[in-house]
Design an enzyme around this catalytic site. Structure first.
Site, mmCIF file in Angstrom:
data_model
loop_
_atom_site.group_PDB
_atom_site.id
_atom_site.type_symbol
_atom_site.label_atom_id
_atom_site.label_comp_id
_atom_site.label_asym_id
_atom_site.label_seq_id
_atom_site.Cartn_x
_atom_site.Cartn_y
_atom_site.Cartn_z
ATOM 1 N N HIS A 1 0.820 -1.222 0.000
ATOM 2 C CA HIS A 1 0.000 0.000 0.000
ATOM 3 C C HIS A 1 0.851 1.268 0.000
ATOM 4 C CE1 HIS A 1 -3.496 2.423 0.280
ATOM 5 N NE2 HIS A 1 -4.269 1.530 0.862
ATOM 6 N N ASP B 1 -8.752 -4.607 -19.472
ATOM 7 C CA ASP B 1 -9.049 -5.546 -20.554
ATOM 8 C C ASP B 1 -7.736 -6.079 -21.119
ATOM 9 O OD1 ASP B 1 -9.887 -6.915 -22.792
ATOM 10 O OD2 ASP B 1 -10.788 -5.181 -23.791
#
Length: 429
Positions: free
Chosen positions: A149, A358
């Site tokens: 993070h 994608d």
């Protein structure tokens, strides 16, 4: 039927060109977070040609544009790194295969679909990103991404994963030029007291086994709440947060709890890039924590529409928090903080760009959040979700004694718990 996940040994993927060896100072927004791991899992039902090799090659190409992702943290203290060194050491990548089709795999959360860090916190020597691509017999595949993070928030990781997808589809370069350094990102510098206050609330304090619930909120419920609130006065997040806040508060009230005025705090991490004027392409951390505070009875007994108003009022106050350059903002937040179990964090990874990811076969059919060591009581609103008339929430927010009551409160609103994954691995409060 037993579902078997077969994993190869990890290979290290590096950029296709020599590393720049740059040193990037962590921003004040980065320093709000301890170097802790988070995992996102993306399900793709439509096959592509050799997903493992396609994504591995695209990852190597992406690291040329995002050299920090292939670097390592550095600093005098393991728990408080100060900068990233673009060493070019790379990203561990695991190829895996499952012995069944996606539809026959059961709860995907229970499968080994991501690479884990060896410790609770990420060490300075650990990679900043881990990736696993898992093939299913139907041709579908899952991409599991675990990141530190301190390197990036959910919006920054989404930008990076979009870039990997674009390169996998044959684009010569990512459509967004990445920015990582504080000097180039136009970020303001948060006061030290505010950074310290945020870190203190995110720190692990004690162990508690928390039930992990996979919740599906009907979009029809959200639409009804929005209609009651009026046009432009309630977002999807507002409605979902109000529902979860009330259901959880009702569930955790004990018979011995006679204080109707006990403070209940709702913490909402929000992407603040537009608010603070971050330069387009910045992919580090840029999160502000919005706080909604109300009494126990206000939350438990009030109408959901009234809770939406409280949430929206808290969100509107965010510019004042950002604009406060002194230490008073942190002190004010500290004074308002109730006991830890009365604090619920609701985060959202919707509309950050994951919906457009994608690799050549279309967008993911589902996205899931997973963690080994969560800090605090957390609900994460995910997108996309299957079925499409649901909004998915991954929940680690109640103790085992309150789990049944929480499920009942959800069911009263026709909210389904898709998978009750109790008992979870050791979570943290």
């Amino acid at each position: 039927m037993s579902v078997v996940v077969t994993k190869s040994s990890a290979v290290v993927v590096v950029g296709v060109s020599e590393p720049a060896s740059d040193i990037i100072d962590l921003t004040s927004f980065d320093k709000c977070f301890a170097p802790s791991p988070t995992t996102l899992i993306f399900v793709f039902e439509q096959p592509i040609d050799d997903p493992v090799e396609t994504i591995k090659k695209a990852l190597s190409q992406a690291l040329v544009h995002y050299p920090a992702m292939a670097g390592r943290l550095a600093g005098a203290n393991e728990e408080e790194p100060t900068h990233i060194v673009c060493t070019g050491e790379g990203v561990p990548f695991v190829a895996a295969a499952v012995s069944c089709a996606l539809d026959d795999a059961g709860p995907l959360h229970l499968l080994d679909l991501a690479v884990r860090y060896p410790a609770e916190y990420c060490r300075l020597s650990d990679p900043l990103l881990l990736m696993q691509v898992t093939r299913f017999t139907c041709g579908g595949f899952v991409v599991g991404v675990t990141n530190n993070h301190a390197m990036a928030d959910a919006a920054g990781l989404a930008q990076f994963m979009q870039a990997v997808g674009e390169l996998a589809r044959g684009m010569p370069r990512p459509s967004i030029v990445p920015v990582r350094s504080e000097a180039d990102s136009s970020l303001p510098r948060l006061p030290r007291a505010m950074v310290a206050e945020v870190r203190s609330h995110l720190r692990v304090e004690k162990e508690e086994v928390l039930p992990f619930l996979d919740v599906a909120i009907p979009t029809s419920l959200v639409s009804r709440i929005k209609a009651k609130c009026g046009v432009g006065k309630c977002t999807v997040f507002d409605a979902v947060a109000a529902v979860l806040w009330r259901c959880r508060t009702r569930a955790v009230i004990s018979d011995e709890d006679n204080d109707p005025n006990a403070p209940m705090l709702l913490v909402m991490p929000r992407n603040a890039r537009k608010l603070v004027g971050a330069k387009k392409g910045y992919y580090g951390n840029c999160i502000i924590f919005q706080l909604a505070l109300a009494t126990r009875d206000t939350v438990a007994m009030g109408d959901i529409e009234d809770l939406v108003k409280i949430i929206r009022f808290a969100k509107e106050k965010m510019p004042d928090i950002v604009g406060n350059s002194g230490d008073g903002g942190a002190e004010q937040q500290a004074q308002r903080a109730p006991e830890r179990y009365n604090t619920l964090t609701i985060s959202s990874v919707r509309n950050l760009g994951y919906e457009a990811m994608d690799f050549g076969g279309g967008m993911p059919s589902r996205m899931m959040w997973k963690t080994e060591q969560p800090v605090g009581l957390v609900c994460v609103v995910c997108s996309p979700c299957k079925p499409k008339d649901m909004i998915n929430v991954m929940s680690l927010c109640v103790k085992p004694d309150h789990a049944e009551a929480f499920v009942r409160e959800l069911a009263a609103l026709n909210i389904e718990v898709i998978h009750d994954l109790r008992p979870s691995s050791k979570a943290r409060l």
